[in-house]
Every structure is written in C-alpha cells, then in structure tokens.
Design a protein around this motif. Structure first.
Motif, PDB file in Angstrom:
ATOM      1  N   TYR A 165       0.828  -1.202   0.000  1.00  0.00           N
ATOM      2  CA  TYR A 165       0.000   0.000   0.000  1.00  0.00           C
ATOM      3  C   TYR A 165       0.870   1.263   0.000  1.00  0.00           C
ATOM      4  N   TYR A 166       1.898   1.292   0.845  1.00  0.00           N
ATOM      5  CA  TYR A 166       2.781   2.461   0.888  1.00  0.00           C
ATOM      6  C   TYR A 166       3.534   2.637  -0.420  1.00  0.00           C
ATOM      7  N   GLN A 169       1.061   4.097  -2.892  1.00  0.00           N
ATOM      8  CA  GLN A 169       0.848   5.516  -2.615  1.00  0.00           C
ATOM      9  C   GLN A 169       2.013   6.354  -3.126  1.00  0.00           C
ATOM     10  N   ARG A 173       1.812   9.276  -5.980  1.00  0.00           N
ATOM     11  CA  ARG A 173       2.245  10.655  -5.758  1.00  0.00           C
ATOM     12  C   ARG A 173       3.232  11.107  -6.824  1.00  0.00           C
TER      13      ARG A 173
END
Length: 181
Positions: A165-166, A169, A173
């Motif tokens: 998930y990180y 993300q 970005r």
C-alpha cells in the motif's frame, strides 16, 4: 562433617523438570510493558532463546536416548540406561516458543519459524502414533498452538499488504507530481 552429611541425606539432589524450563520460557516470551515490549531486538532475542531451549530439549530427548533405552518414570522426566536425566518438552513448552515469535510482529519470517515449531510438535504424533494415543503427556498441538500460528500468518500478510500500500501511494504521488509539472 556430621552436619554436612545430614544435609546431604535430607535434601535430595536438584534435578531439572519441564516446569522449570516452562517457567523460564514463560517469563522470557511474555513481553513486559517496559522497554522489552517496545524494543524489537529484545523480542527477537528472547524468541530465539526460547526456540533454542525448545530445540535443545527436543534434540536431547530424541537423539541422546533411543526409545528402546528409556525407562519411563514420570510424565516429564525420562532416565536413560546410563542414568542421565532427559527432560521431555510438553505442549506448553512449544506454545511458549511459538508465543515468543508471534510477539515479533515486525519480522517477515515469523510464519516460517512458527510453522516449523508446529511441525516439530506434530512430529511427535507421526513418530509414534500408538504412544500418542496412550500417553497424555506427549506434546500435541492444541487450539492455542494453531491460533498463534494463524496469528503469525496474518501478521506477515498485514506487513506485506502495508508495504504494498505504501509503495502504491508513493508511485501514485510521483505520477501526480510529474503530470502536474
């Protein structure tokens, strides 16, 4: 001299029992609230010590005295022909080692360690199925053992999902930053 001889006669020699090992492993893997619970390295070190104790007990019990040389005298202590005391691990001993690893939630290899310990416990049944049915002191996985094993599997999957998930993300970005510029 007479006083010393009287003490030797009255006080029996101290012999290890599985209850002593279990009490030590319980304290080792409990995970107290102070620094020992926050410091991840202490948790890993304690889990490694507990597993080393368990594997040592298992190794001594199964490899130093063959099954045909043992005279069973009590539930947790066996004596070989040469008189050595051999302490047999029980279900609680295995569960304390498993608990030590399940407290290390940050480690990606805990599921391998925990499942290895569960397989080792299950090997007692595969090794001698008739003794497993008649001997109530034989280590056998219980609900607690399997619940902690599932907890270890879930913890590892949570870590993997969180990392994914990180990463997702971060990529999102970057794409947004480059599309805006």
């Amino acid at each position: 001299n007479n006083g010393r001889m009287a003490n030797q006669i009255v006080s029996p020699s101290v012999k290890p029992t599985i209850h002593c090992f279990n009490a030590f492993m319980d304290g080792l893997t409990r995970g107290r609230t102070d620094k020992s619970k926050r410091d991840r390295q202490i948790l890993v070190d304690n889990a490694q010590k507990a597993e080393a104790i368990l594997r040592r007990l298992h190794s001594i019990h199964f490899h130093s005295c063959s099954q045909n040389q043992q005279n069973k005298l009590s539930g947790d202590v066996d004596y070989c022909r040469n008189g050595n005391v051999v302490v047999r691990p029980n279900t609680d001993t295995f569960n304390y080692a498993i608990r030590g690893w399940t407290r290390c939630k940050h480690d990606l290899s805990i599921h391998n360690r925990v499942l290895g310990i569960v397989r080792l416990m299950e090997s007692y049944q595969r090794g001698n199925p008739t003794a497993f049915l008649t001997d109530c002191d034989t280590p056998r996985p219980n609900t607690k053992s399997y619940s902690m094993a599932m907890d270890a599997l879930v913890s590892v999957e949570k870590l993997k999902a969180r990392r994914h998930y990180y990463y997702y993300q971060k990529v999102r970005r970057k794409k947004k930053y480059y599309s805006d510029n």
